[in-house]
Design an enzyme around this catalytic site. Structure first.
Site, PDB file in Angstrom:
ATOM      1  N   LYS A  62       0.811  -1.216   0.000  1.00 48.73           N
ATOM      2  CA  LYS A  62       0.000   0.000   0.000  1.00 48.73           C
ATOM      3  C   LYS A  62       0.846   1.269   0.000  1.00 48.73           C
ATOM      4  CE  LYS A  62      -0.724   0.728   4.974  1.00 48.73           C
ATOM      5  NZ  LYS A  62      -0.094   2.037   5.015  1.00 48.73           N
ATOM      6  N   THR A  63       1.979   1.257   0.693  1.00 55.21           N
ATOM      7  CA  THR A  63       2.828   2.449   0.726  1.00 55.21           C
ATOM      8  C   THR A  63       3.354   2.768  -0.668  1.00 55.21           C
ATOM      9  OG1 THR A  63       3.485   1.924   2.994  1.00 55.21           O
ATOM     10  CG2 THR A  63       4.838   3.519   1.798  1.00 55.21           C
ATOM     11  N   ASP A 249      -4.007   7.733   4.248  1.00 57.28           N
ATOM     12  CA  ASP A 249      -3.435   6.432   4.610  1.00 57.28           C
ATOM     13  C   ASP A 249      -4.147   5.893   5.848  1.00 57.28           C
ATOM     14  OD1 ASP A 249      -1.814   4.227   4.629  1.00 57.28           O
ATOM     15  OD2 ASP A 249      -0.044   5.263   5.393  1.00 57.28           O
ATOM     16  N   GLU A 250      -4.207   4.579   5.995  1.00 59.55           N
ATOM     17  CA  GLU A 250      -4.785   3.913   7.183  1.00 59.55           C
ATOM     18  C   GLU A 250      -6.193   4.432   7.485  1.00 59.55           C
ATOM     19  OE1 GLU A 250      -3.329   1.408   8.268  1.00 59.55           O
ATOM     20  OE2 GLU A 250      -1.152   1.634   8.206  1.00 59.55           O
ATOM     21  N   GLN A 280      -8.000  -4.842   9.306  1.00 60.69           N
ATOM     22  CA  GLN A 280      -6.950  -4.477  10.260  1.00 60.69           C
ATOM     23  C   GLN A 280      -7.357  -3.287  11.129  1.00 60.69           C
ATOM     24  OE1 GLN A 280      -2.686  -4.995   9.004  1.00 60.69           O
ATOM     25  NE2 GLN A 280      -3.553  -4.987   6.943  1.00 60.69           N
ATOM     26  N   ARG A 626       1.586 -10.936  10.424  1.00 62.38           N
ATOM     27  CA  ARG A 626       2.911 -10.347  10.680  1.00 62.38           C
ATOM     28  C   ARG A 626       4.016 -11.326  10.271  1.00 62.38           C
ATOM     29  NH1 ARG A 626       1.545  -6.111   9.758  1.00 62.38           N
ATOM     30  NH2 ARG A 626      -0.377  -7.218   9.289  1.00 62.38           N
TER      31      ARG A 626
END
Length: 764
Positions: A62-63, A249-250, A280, A626
Site C-alpha cells: 500500500k505504501t 493512509d490507514e 486491520q 505479521r
C-alpha cells in the site's frame, strides 16, 4: 509551459486556487515507476478521477501505491504540490512519503500538504485562529499541562480527585473531541458517571480556560478545524477549491472527527483516495471507527473500489489460515489474499499444560532456530495483554537470550510493578530509603510536601533511615495530627506484614499487602484506560511470587533480572502486544495465549459484544499476517488467574483456523486424539481431528476478586494421609506419598512427583 512544481510569481500556495496548469504531454513509454507495479496497484495509481477506495490487504504494497499515486498526479500535471493533501497517522510515515515521492519525480517537492491530521489542522488554524477565538501564536498543551489545568478546575468545582481522577476526566473529554463533540453538543446519554454528574460543565470550563490561555490540546486541533469549516462557508470553500486531490493512509483507523474533516474537504473536487484495510481495524479503544471505511461507497456515490490482494510477505499457508479466520467476521468488505511465494510451513497450533510450559516451549524453539542461524531480530512473541510478557521475559533471561519489549516497558519496569516491589523491599529491609520514599504517600495518605521535608530533615540530621525517622516523628509535634496518624498507620502495617511473612507464602503476603495498603483499590477506582492493564500486571506479579519460597528470594531474582535488562547486543527477540505489532513483519511469529477470556479478551466481549468479538478476530488476523514464513499459535490447558490455577479453554479462533493450512502439535499425555492417549482431566481440551472439544469442567472454585486471595477450603483444614487420592488444580490427579504438616508429597498421574501445599489440594 508552466512547471507543475513551481509556484507562480507573487502567488502563495494558500491563495492559489485557480485552474491547474496545462498537463504536459503524456510520454510515449510508461514511466519507470509504473512498470514496477502489479495490475491492481497500477489500477489504484491511475484512477485519478473521482473517489477511490483502495482496500490494501496485509503485505500488499500500500505504501508503494500511495507514494506512486502522488508522484503520478504531479508528473501528469493534474495538480501542483500545494493542491494535494496527503494525510498520514505518524510523522515518520509523512517523512517516508515525501522521500519516496522525491525519488520518483527526481527532485524534492516543496509547498505541499503532507502530514498527520493534527499537524495539518494546526497549519490551517494558524491562518484562521481568530475565527475560533484564538490568536495565531496559540500554544499546544502536552498531557501534563492538560492534567494540571483539569486538576485546578476539579478543585474549583469541589470534586474529589480520588473518586474522579483528572486523567479519567481528560480521557472522557478526549473521546468527545474524537467524535467531534463540543460541550454544547454532548448528549446526556454520552456522559459517564464521573465528577458528580458535572462532566459537561467541567468540559465547558476546561474549554473556556484553554481559550483564556490562548491554548489548545491535540483534540482541539481537529475540533476547532471542524468548527471553522462548519461555521465559515467561505473558508471551507477556499480549501475545497485548493485541494484538488486528497489521499488518506490507514483510513480504517480514522475517528469520527477525522472522518468529518475529510468529508467536508473532499466535497469540492471529490478526488479523494482512501487507502486502508477493514480487516486491520483494531483501535476502537482510541476512537477508531471501522464504519468509516465500510460506508465509503455510500459517502461518495460512484466510488471505485480497488482491491490489493497479492501479498508479498507471507507464505500461502499463513495467508490461507488468516483469510479463512477473518471470513467469520460479518462487518467487512471482503477480499482474498494470495501470493506466488513457496508454500512454506503450515501454521503450527500447539496445546501445552500451562503458561510456564508455554514460555519454555517458545524459548526452546527460539534457541533451536537461532542455532540454525535464524536472526533473533526476525523473531517476535506477540501477546494479547501486556502482563503476558513476564513469563517469556523470565524464560529468555534464564536461557541468556537477549530480547526487547517494543511499545512498552519490561514487566518489572512498569510503574505499578515497581511500586508494589517497593512495598516488598521495605518489608524485607526497613532501611531501604529509596523504596520507602517511593510508596510513603502512594496511595495518597495526606502526607504533604512539608511533612516529607520534615521526615527527610530528621533522617539526614540524625543519620537514620526514613522509616526510623518516621517512628520518631509520630511521637512528637513536628507533624500535623493527620500526617502523624498516616505515618503511624503505615508503620503498623509494615510491622504486621513482616510478622505475616514468616507465616504465609510470598504470593499470599503480596496479595495481602496490595489490598491492605490500598494500592490495589487505588487502581480499581481509577477510571483511566490504563487502569485495567495495571491491575492485570499486579495480578501477574502476585502469581509470579508463587514460584519462590520467600520474599527475599523473589527480590533477589528481580535484582538479577534488572541487572540483565541493559544489553548492547542489537540482535534481540521482539516482545510486544498484538496492537503494537501492526505495520511490522518478522520471519517467525509466536502467538501465545489463544484461550477464551484471554484472546478473545473477556473485557472486549463484555463491553462490546459482537462488535468487540469481531475486533478481537481482526487482531488475530493482524497477528498471523505479521509472519513471513513461520507462525506458531499456542494455548495452555491451565492458566493461573488471580493466583489460582484454572482450566483454560482454547480460543474459538483456534477452531476457526482451516485444517488444510494448520498442523496441530498436541503435547503427549495432555490431549486426546493425537496426543498419546491417557484419561483427560476435567476441563481439559482435546483435538478430535475436526476441532478442539471440551471435557466436562470441574465446578470452578469461588475467587475473591476483592482481595485477590487464592480461595481456601471452607470449614476446618482437610487432613491428608499417605495413599490418599487427591486432585490438584494444576497437576491433576495423584496419590499422597508423604505428609509434613501442611506440605504434601504427591505422585501425580501425569505430572510426576511434586511437593505442594495442602490448601491447593482436594480429596477425591
Amino acid at each position: 509551459m508552466s512547471d507543475p512544481f513551481e509556484l507562480a510569481e507573487g502567488a502563495s500556495p494558500a491563495d492559489d486556487a485557480g485552474p491547474a496548469p496545462d498537463a504536459p504531454p503524456v510520454p510515449a513509454a510508461d514511466p519507470p515507476y509504473l512498470n514496477i507495479l502489479n495490475d491492481s496497484q497500477r489500477a489504484a495509481v491511475e484512477a485519478t478521477d473521482g473517489p477511490v477506495l483502495v482496500l490494501a490487504g496485509a503485505g500488499t504494497g500500500k505504501t508503494r501505491v500511495l507514494t506512486t499515486r502522488l508522484a503520478h498526479i504531479l508528473m501528469l500535471g493534474l495538480a501542483r504540490p500545494w493542491e494535494m493533501l496527503a494525510v498520514t497517522f505518524t510523522n515518520k510515515a509523512a517523512r517516508e512519503m515525501k522521500d519516496r515521492v522525491a525519488a520518483h519525480v527526481g527532485r524534492a517537492v516543496e509547498g505541499w500538504w503532507v502530514g498527520t491530521f493534527h499537524a495539518l489542522s494546526a497549519r490551517i488554524l494558524r491562518t484562521h485562529a481568530e475565527a475560533v477565538g484564538l490568536t495565531p501564536d496559540f500554544t499546544i498543551l502536552d498531557e501534563d499541562d492538560q492534567l494540571r489545568l483539569l486538576k485546578q478546575i476539579l478543585e474549583a468545582h469541589d470534586i474529589d480527585e480520588k473518586k474522579s481522577p483528572a486523567r479519567a476526566v481528560l480521557g472522557v473529554i478526549q473521546r468527545w473531541k474524537d467524535r467531534g463533540l463540543s460541550p454544547d453538543r454532548v448528549a446526556g446519554a454520552d456522559v459517564p458517571d464521573l465528577a458528580n454528574g458535572r462532566l459537561v460543565e467541567i468540559y465547558a470550563d476546561y474549554q473556556g480556560r484553554l481559550k483564556t490561555l490562548n491554548a489548545v490540546d491535540f483534540g482541539d486541533l481537529l475540533l476547532h478545524a471542524l468548527e471553522l469549516f462548519q461555521g465559515d462557508a467561505e473558508v471551507l470553500a477556499k480549501y475545497q477549491r485548493m485541494f484538488r486531490y486528497i489521499l488518506v493512509d490507514e483510513y480504517q483507523d480514522t475517528n469520527v472527527a477525522q472522518y468529518l474533516w475529510l468529508r467536508l474537504l473532499a466535497q469540492g473536487h471529490k478526488n479523494i483516495c482512501c487507502v486502508g484495510d477493514d480487516d486491520q481495524s483494531i483501535y476502537s479503544w482510541r476512537g477508531a471507527e471501522v464504519g468509516n471505511i465500510l460506508r465509503f461507497e455510500k459517502d461518495f456515490p460512484g466510488a471505485r473500489i480497488v482491491r490489493l490482494e497479492r501479498n508479498y510477505r507471507s507464505t500461502p499457508h499463513i495467508l490461507g489460515a488468516a483469510s479463512v479466520l477473518i471470513t467469520h467476521n460479518e462487518g467487512r468488505l471482503g477480499k482474498t489474499l494470495w501470493t506466488e511465494l513457496d508454500e512454506g510451513e503450515k501454521v503450527s497450533v500447539r496445546g501445552v499444560w500451562d503458561g510456564e510450559e508455554e514460555a519454555r516451549a517458545v524459548g526452546d524453539e527460539i534457541e533451536a532456530l537461532h542455532a540454525k542461524d535464524h536472526a533473533l531480530n526476525e523473531m517476535a512473541v506477540l501477546v494479547r495483554a501486556g502482563f503476558q510478557t513476564r513469563e517469556f521475559e523470565e524464560r529468555l533471561i534464564t536461557l541468556g537470550v537477549p530480547y526487547r519489549v517494543i511499545g512498552g516497558q519490561r514487566f518489572y519496569e512498569r510503574l505499578e510493578v515497581r511500586d508494589a516491589i517497593a512495598y516488598f523491599r521495605v518489608i524485607a529491609q526497613p532501611a531501604d530509603d529509596l523504596a520507602f520514599e517511593r510508596i510513603v504517600n502512594v496511595p495518597k495518605r495526606g502526607l504533604g510536601k512539608a511533612a516529607l521535608q520534615t521526615l527527610h530533615h530528621l533522617s539526614r540530621a540524625d543519620g537514620m533511615a526514613l522509616s526510623m525517622a518516621a517512628a520518631r516523628l509520630i511521637d512528637t509535634d513536628e507533624l500535623r495530627p493527620r500526617a502523624r496518624r498516616a505515618l503511624a498507620g503505615l508503620l503498623e502495617d509494615f510491622a504486621r506484614w513482616r510478622g505475616l511473612a514468616g507465616a504465609v507464602g510470598p504470593a499470599e503476603l503480596a496479595a495481602t499487602v496490595l489490598d491492605e495498603s490500598g494500592y490495589a483499590d487505588m487502581w480499581r477506582a481509577n477510571k483511566s484506560p490504563e487502569a485495567p492493564g495495571r491491575l492485570e500486571n499486579l495480578k501477574e506479579l502476585v502469581a509470579a511470587l508463587e514460584e519462590f519460597e520467600n520474599l527475599a528470594g523473589f527480590l533477589e531474582h528481580v535484582s538479577l533480572v534488572m541487572e540483565n535488562a541493559d544489553s548492547s547486543v542489537d540482535d534481540k527477540v521482539n516482545l510486544m502486544t498484538l496492537h503494537g505489532a501492526k505495520g511490522l513483519e518478522f520471519e517467525t511469529v509466536f502467538l501465545p495465549g489463544w484461550e477464551e477470556g484471554l484472546f478473545p479478551h473477556q473485557r472486549a466481549l463484555d463491553e462490546d459484544g459482537v462488535k468487540g468479538l469481531e475486533e478481537e478476530r481482526r487482531l488475530a488476523y493482524v497477528g498471523l499476517t505479521r509472519a513471513r514464513h513461520r507462525a506458531i499459535v499456542s494455548f495452555a490447558a491451565n492458566r493461573r488467574i488471580y493466583n489460582q490455577w484454572q482450566s483454560a479453554l482454547p480460543s474459538r479462533f483456534v477452531d476457526e483456523l482451516p485444517d488444510e493450512h494448520v498442523e496441530h502439535a498436541v503435547q503427549p499425555g495432555l490431549y486426546g486424539g493425537g496426543g498419546g492417549g491417557g484419561e483427560l482431566s476435567d476441563g481439559a481440551a482435546f483435538f478430535d481431528g475436526a476441532g478442539w472439544g471440551r471435557r466436562r469442567r470441574r465446578p470452578a472454585a469461588t475467587i475473591d476478586h476483592a482481595t485477590w486471595q487464592a480461595p481456601r477450603h471452607d470449614g476446618p483444614p482437610q487432613a491428608f494421609e499417605a495413599g490418599q487420592r487427591v486432585f490438584h488444580q494444576k497437576f491433576g490427579y495423584g496419590h499422597v506419598t508423604a505428609v509434613d504438616g501442611n506440605k504434601l508429597e504427591i505422585a501425580f498421574e501425569k505430572a510426576g512427583n511434586k511437593k505442594v501445599v495442602d490448601s491447593f489440594v482436594d480429596a477425591v
